[in-house]
Design a protein around this motif. Structure first.
Motif, PDB file in Angstrom:
ATOM      1  N   GLY A   1       0.757  -1.210  -0.024  1.00 40.46           N
ATOM      2  CA  GLY A   1       0.091  -0.120  -0.228  1.00 40.46           C
ATOM      3  C   GLY A   1       0.926   1.199  -0.081  1.00 40.46           C
ATOM      4  O   GLY A   1       0.221   2.486  -0.125  1.00 40.46           O
ATOM      5  N   SER A   2       1.992   1.156   0.240  1.00 41.32           N
ATOM      6  CA  SER A   2       3.050   2.474   0.352  1.00 41.32           C
ATOM      7  C   SER A   2       3.296   2.777  -1.142  1.00 41.32           C
ATOM      8  O   SER A   2       3.651   1.658  -1.958  1.00 41.32           O
TER       9      SER A   2
ATOM     10  N   GLY B   1      14.904   6.765  -1.802  1.00 43.59           N
ATOM     11  CA  GLY B   1      14.929   6.271  -0.666  1.00 43.59           C
ATOM     12  C   GLY B   1      13.819   6.706   0.420  1.00 43.59           C
ATOM     13  O   GLY B   1      14.004   6.934   1.534  1.00 43.59           O
ATOM     14  N   VAL B   2      12.654   6.787  -0.460  1.00 41.71           N
ATOM     15  CA  VAL B   2      11.256   7.110   0.487  1.00 41.71           C
ATOM     16  C   VAL B   2      10.279   6.393  -0.231  1.00 41.71           C
ATOM     17  O   VAL B   2      10.105   5.889  -1.315  1.00 41.71           O
TER      18      VAL B   2
ATOM     19  N   ALA C   1       8.287   6.736   5.207  1.00 37.75           N
ATOM     20  CA  ALA C   1       9.605   6.244   5.588  1.00 37.75           C
ATOM     21  C   ALA C   1      10.731   6.597   4.733  1.00 37.75           C
ATOM     22  O   ALA C   1      10.777   7.077   3.494  1.00 37.75           O
ATOM     23  N   ILE C   2      11.758   6.908   5.329  1.00 41.52           N
ATOM     24  CA  ILE C   2      13.060   7.335   5.003  1.00 41.52           C
ATOM     25  C   ILE C   2      13.940   6.068   5.032  1.00 41.52           C
ATOM     26  O   ILE C   2      14.202   5.483   6.229  1.00 41.52           O
ATOM     27  N   VAL C   3      14.524   5.610   3.924  1.00 44.14           N
ATOM     28  CA  VAL C   3      15.152   4.423   4.059  1.00 44.14           C
ATOM     29  C   VAL C   3      16.676   4.915   3.976  1.00 44.14           C
ATOM     30  O   VAL C   3      17.179   5.449   3.026  1.00 44.14           O
ATOM     31  N   LEU C   4      17.487   4.216   4.819  1.00 47.16           N
ATOM     32  CA  LEU C   4      18.847   4.508   4.830  1.00 47.16           C
ATOM     33  C   LEU C   4      19.774   3.519   4.393  1.00 47.16           C
ATOM     34  O   LEU C   4      20.797   3.659   3.699  1.00 47.16           O
TER      35      LEU C   4
ATOM     36  N   ILE D   1      10.122   5.425  10.036  1.00 44.37           N
ATOM     37  CA  ILE D   1       8.883   5.523   9.563  1.00 44.37           C
ATOM     38  C   ILE D   1       8.138   6.462  10.564  1.00 44.37           C
ATOM     39  O   ILE D   1       7.893   6.208  11.827  1.00 44.37           O
ATOM     40  N   LEU D   2       7.421   7.345   9.821  1.00 47.35           N
ATOM     41  CA  LEU D   2       6.371   8.312  10.408  1.00 47.35           C
ATOM     42  C   LEU D   2       5.150   8.108  10.032  1.00 47.35           C
ATOM     43  O   LEU D   2       4.822   7.987   8.826  1.00 47.35           O
TER      44      LEU D   2
END
Length: 183
Positions: free
Chosen positions: A56-57, A64-65, A79-82, A155-156
């Motif tokens: 669903g995202s 990276g998002v 979400a910010i993916v590092l 994740i916010l």
């Protein structure tokens, strides 16, 4: 033809990425590029058309998002993916801030979290990762950690996982809900 079938109803189909896009994420007043959680989802149109989706995202692998549209047409979370163990996402290269201070999460570990964000509400650890849950009025921040302690993703969401009693049971949470936010 397949693109039409698989992307039917995707709100980003007509979005065009701004050529001068610079990503900024604010974690204490959750927003991505100035678009606050709860805003109309189309305010994120400067991100352009998404690359794919997961549960669903809408995913922007090159940025990276991940962004989450709410069923009501609002911006529900991101979400910010590092670090992506599946090598789908490039590491986020934008700026991050907390209480107007820049953050370099690439060099932070689990041990640094309390001094920056305070005590977590709950932390869960399994064979693959840990997730630290921070609860704030109106949103939840989840910090995914590698077993080494390195931050993998943040994740916010304004749809807190911990607000669901079944999820708290699944995570064996033994703290009361709602949490005390302090003054």
């Amino acid at each position: 033809m397949l693109d039409f079938l698989f992307r039917r109803g995707n709100p980003t189909n007509d979005w065009r990425r701004s050529p001068d896009l610079i990503l900024t994420a604010t974690l204490d007043e959750p927003s991505l590029n100035g678009v606050a959680l709860g805003s109309r989802f189309e305010h994120l149109s400067s991100l352009g058309r998404n690359d794919g989706s997961q549960l669903g995202s809408l995913c922007y692998f090159d940025l990276g998002v991940r962004v989450d549209p709410g069923k009501d047409g609002t911006f529900q979370g991101f979400a910010i993916v590092l670090a992506d163990e599946d090598d789908e996402f490039q590491p986020y290269r934008g700026t991050l801030s907390w209480k107007r201070n820049p953050l370099d999460l690439h060099h932070m570990t689990r041990n640094d979290l309390p001094s920056v964000f305070g005590d977590w509400y709950w932390i869960d650890t399994d064979d693959n990762e840990s997730i630290a849950f921070y609860e704030f009025p109106g949103y939840e921040m989840q910090i995914e950690l590698a077993l080494s302690g390195a931050i993998k993703a943040i994740i916010l969401t304004n749809d807190p996982l911990m607000a669901d009693p079944e999820q708290r049971d699944a995570y064996n949470v033994d703290k009361p809900w709602p949490p005390h936010y302090g003054s």
